[in-house]
Motif scaffolding. Structure first.
Motif, mmCIF file in Angstrom:
data_model
loop_
_atom_site.group_PDB
_atom_site.id
_atom_site.type_symbol
_atom_site.label_atom_id
_atom_site.label_comp_id
_atom_site.label_asym_id
_atom_site.label_seq_id
_atom_site.Cartn_x
_atom_site.Cartn_y
_atom_site.Cartn_z
ATOM 1 N N CYS A 170 -1.054 4.288 15.651
ATOM 2 C CA CYS A 170 -0.953 5.162 16.967
ATOM 3 C C CYS A 170 -2.477 4.145 18.109
ATOM 4 O O CYS A 170 -2.658 3.784 18.701
ATOM 5 C CB CYS A 170 -2.192 6.297 17.199
ATOM 6 S SG CYS A 170 -0.746 7.423 16.360
ATOM 7 N N GLU A 171 -3.423 3.932 17.006
ATOM 8 C CA GLU A 171 -4.026 3.067 17.474
ATOM 9 C C GLU A 171 -4.043 1.337 18.213
ATOM 10 O O GLU A 171 -3.897 0.801 20.002
ATOM 11 C CB GLU A 171 -5.458 2.221 16.590
ATOM 12 C CG GLU A 171 -6.040 3.326 16.592
ATOM 13 C CD GLU A 171 -8.205 2.623 15.822
ATOM 14 O OE1 GLU A 171 -8.007 1.259 16.111
ATOM 15 O OE2 GLU A 171 -8.924 3.524 16.383
ATOM 16 N N MET A 172 -2.401 0.676 17.737
ATOM 17 C CA MET A 172 -2.178 -0.335 18.151
ATOM 18 C C MET A 172 -1.024 -0.243 19.473
ATOM 19 O O MET A 172 -1.246 -0.741 20.748
ATOM 20 C CB MET A 172 -0.983 -0.763 17.069
ATOM 21 C CG MET A 172 0.263 -2.260 17.597
ATOM 22 S SD MET A 172 1.072 -2.443 16.318
ATOM 23 C CE MET A 172 2.352 -0.841 16.167
ATOM 24 N N ILE A 173 -0.285 1.047 19.386
ATOM 25 C CA ILE A 173 0.148 1.831 20.354
ATOM 26 C C ILE A 173 -0.799 2.004 21.859
ATOM 27 O O ILE A 173 0.100 1.498 23.101
ATOM 28 C CB ILE A 173 1.365 2.511 20.323
ATOM 29 C CG1 ILE A 173 1.892 2.596 19.124
ATOM 30 C CG2 ILE A 173 2.055 3.608 21.248
ATOM 31 C CD1 ILE A 173 2.974 3.678 18.798
ATOM 32 N N GLY A 174 -1.981 2.461 21.133
ATOM 33 C CA GLY A 174 -2.472 2.913 22.401
ATOM 34 C C GLY A 174 -2.934 2.195 22.846
ATOM 35 O O GLY A 174 -3.250 2.321 24.356
ATOM 36 N N HIS A 175 -3.803 0.494 22.813
ATOM 37 C CA HIS A 175 -4.060 -0.207 23.260
ATOM 38 C C HIS A 175 -2.828 -1.429 24.669
ATOM 39 O O HIS A 175 -3.307 -1.007 25.286
ATOM 40 C CB HIS A 175 -4.174 -1.991 22.973
ATOM 41 C CG HIS A 175 -5.413 -1.635 21.679
ATOM 42 N ND1 HIS A 175 -6.923 -1.944 22.431
ATOM 43 C CD2 HIS A 175 -5.778 -1.673 20.213
ATOM 44 C CE1 HIS A 175 -7.451 -0.904 21.330
ATOM 45 N NE2 HIS A 175 -6.513 -1.660 19.866
ATOM 46 N N ALA A 176 -1.849 -0.656 24.013
ATOM 47 C CA ALA A 176 -0.830 -0.883 25.072
ATOM 48 C C ALA A 176 -0.823 0.308 25.722
ATOM 49 O O ALA A 176 -0.122 -0.308 27.569
ATOM 50 C CB ALA A 176 0.778 -0.926 24.108
ATOM 51 N N VAL A 177 -0.350 1.656 25.656
ATOM 52 C CA VAL A 177 -0.270 3.361 26.696
ATOM 53 C C VAL A 177 -1.382 3.053 26.791
ATOM 54 O O VAL A 177 -1.203 4.236 28.009
ATOM 55 C CB VAL A 177 0.672 3.440 26.233
ATOM 56 C CG1 VAL A 177 1.715 3.198 25.175
ATOM 57 C CG2 VAL A 177 0.235 4.569 24.994
ATOM 58 N N LYS A 178 -2.517 3.220 26.903
ATOM 59 C CA LYS A 178 -3.785 3.675 27.485
ATOM 60 C C LYS A 178 -3.288 5.276 27.131
ATOM 61 O O LYS A 178 -4.014 6.377 27.814
ATOM 62 C CB LYS A 178 -4.460 3.047 29.036
ATOM 63 C CG LYS A 178 -4.870 2.036 28.652
ATOM 64 C CD LYS A 178 -5.099 1.059 28.196
ATOM 65 C CE LYS A 178 -5.431 -0.200 28.463
ATOM 66 N NZ LYS A 178 -6.318 -0.766 27.678
ATOM 67 N N ARG A 179 -3.159 6.031 25.526
ATOM 68 C CA ARG A 179 -3.138 7.453 25.527
ATOM 69 C C ARG A 179 -3.550 7.012 23.973
ATOM 70 O O ARG A 179 -3.411 6.389 23.404
ATOM 71 C CB ARG A 179 -1.873 7.365 25.750
ATOM 72 C CG ARG A 179 -1.059 7.451 27.283
ATOM 73 C CD ARG A 179 0.331 8.966 27.600
ATOM 74 N NE ARG A 179 -0.113 9.877 27.544
ATOM 75 C CZ ARG A 179 1.394 10.473 27.494
ATOM 76 N NH1 ARG A 179 1.701 9.992 27.378
ATOM 77 N NH2 ARG A 179 0.820 12.237 26.367
ATOM 78 N N GLU A 180 -3.324 8.647 23.639
ATOM 79 C CA GLU A 180 -3.902 9.117 22.829
ATOM 80 C C GLU A 180 -2.757 10.298 22.206
ATOM 81 O O GLU A 180 -2.978 11.144 22.932
ATOM 82 C CB GLU A 180 -5.675 9.366 22.099
ATOM 83 C CG GLU A 180 -6.352 8.199 21.848
ATOM 84 C CD GLU A 180 -8.223 8.418 22.344
ATOM 85 O OE1 GLU A 180 -7.992 9.784 21.306
ATOM 86 O OE2 GLU A 180 -8.773 7.575 21.413
ATOM 87 N N PRO A 181 -2.575 9.961 20.997
ATOM 88 C CA PRO A 181 -1.539 11.325 20.547
ATOM 89 C C PRO A 181 -2.928 12.729 19.923
ATOM 90 O O PRO A 181 -3.679 12.490 19.860
ATOM 91 C CB PRO A 181 -0.929 11.249 19.499
ATOM 92 C CG PRO A 181 -1.525 10.315 18.503
ATOM 93 C CD PRO A 181 -3.067 9.386 19.708
ATOM 94 N N LEU A 182 -2.210 13.868 20.281
ATOM 95 C CA LEU A 182 -2.947 15.221 19.246
ATOM 96 C C LEU A 182 -2.063 15.085 17.528
ATOM 97 O O LEU A 182 -1.084 15.299 17.856
ATOM 98 C CB LEU A 182 -2.244 16.394 20.169
ATOM 99 C CG LEU A 182 -2.202 17.516 19.631
ATOM 100 C CD1 LEU A 182 -3.617 17.684 19.618
ATOM 101 C CD2 LEU A 182 -1.340 18.577 20.033
#
Length: 263
Positions: A170-182
């Protein structure tokens, strides 16, 4: 107070096992719990396996289990998705086993970029490939949909050290989408509450045991029960000096806990 405990909520990876190898003292501890009329439930954030898969794994360990012996992040996430979204479509990044678990709970899931998706969910995926990552990034960047993940664990213990877990994905994805999951799994107190409701034991009779301070121990603290950290996984004794998640007890291993509680 340890000897008054009857319900033991145990993490798996780094606490009682590493990969397919049991940590010394585990079987003795499980037999002790059964001998006092207690109950053990495995509360794992590892979403790579369904409850059925875990039952098969634990039968190989010679540990007595059934469907009530596990509350996994997959299970908790499935309940959350079903209750929150009913039959609306959910995009999944996860293992085949995780997807099967969601479908078993009648969650409407897809791995395709369908038009009617309302939420994207990420699990710990040891079958991960770059196309999966690209697909979820595209969805989260181009659609106004919710974003959920099974657990915030950064690493998963193995016999040789650690591998990236769901939190790292999720951190990897977050760098691209600028979002954090619940995040649905530990440290969410819902996991403890589900176990208490299922068994009927009190908070005073309950002990959470795990190797991570920010998930396992935090989950117990959030759930209002005592906790015990073991140093056979991620946490170290040095970590106790500065953590906000102070365990009630600490032991070098499940074996040391067993020796303390049983004799």
């Amino acid at each position: 107070m340890l000897k008054d405990k009857k319900l033991f909520l145990l993490d798996i990876d780094g606490t009682i096992a590493l990969d397919t190898k049991l940590i010394a003292g585990t079987l003795e501890f499980m037999n002790y719990v059964l001998s006092i009329g207690g109950k053990y439930i495995f509360i794992t954030n590892n979403s790579t396996k369904s409850i059925e898969d875990y039952i098969i794994k634990f039968e190989k360990f010679d540990i007595k289990v059934d469907k009530t012996s596990f509350v996994t992040s997959s299970y908790a996430t499935a309940l959350y998705l079903r209750e929150t979204y009913d039959d609306k479509k959910i995009f999944v990044l996860g293992t085949k086993s995780f997807i099967e678990e969601l479908r078993r709970f009648n969650v409407n899931v897809t791995e395709e970029q369908d038009d009617d998706i309302v939420c994207a969910v990420v699990g710990f995926d040891n079958e991960l490939n770059y196309k999966k990552v690209e697909n979820i990034c595209e969805l989260l960047l181009t659609r106004n949909i919710d974003y959920v993940a099974t657990n915030p664990d950064l690493v998963c213990p193995t016999t040789f050290g650690f591998i990236p877990d769901c939190g790292s994905i999720c951190e990897m994805i977050g760098h691209a989408v600028k979002r954090e999951p619940l995040y649905i799994g530990k440290p969410n107190k819902t996991i403890v509450e589900m176990c208490l409701e299922q068994t009927g034991f009190s908070r005073e009779e309950t002990l959470v045991i795990g190797d991570r301070l920010y998930t396992d121990i935090a989950c117990g603290i959030n759930g209002g029960v005592d906790t015990a950290v073991v140093f056979t996984g991620e946490a170290t004794k040095e970590d106790l000096k500065n953590t906000e998640f102070k365990p009630t007890y600490s032991f070098s291993s499940i074996k040391e806990l067993y020796e303390e509680i049983a004799f």
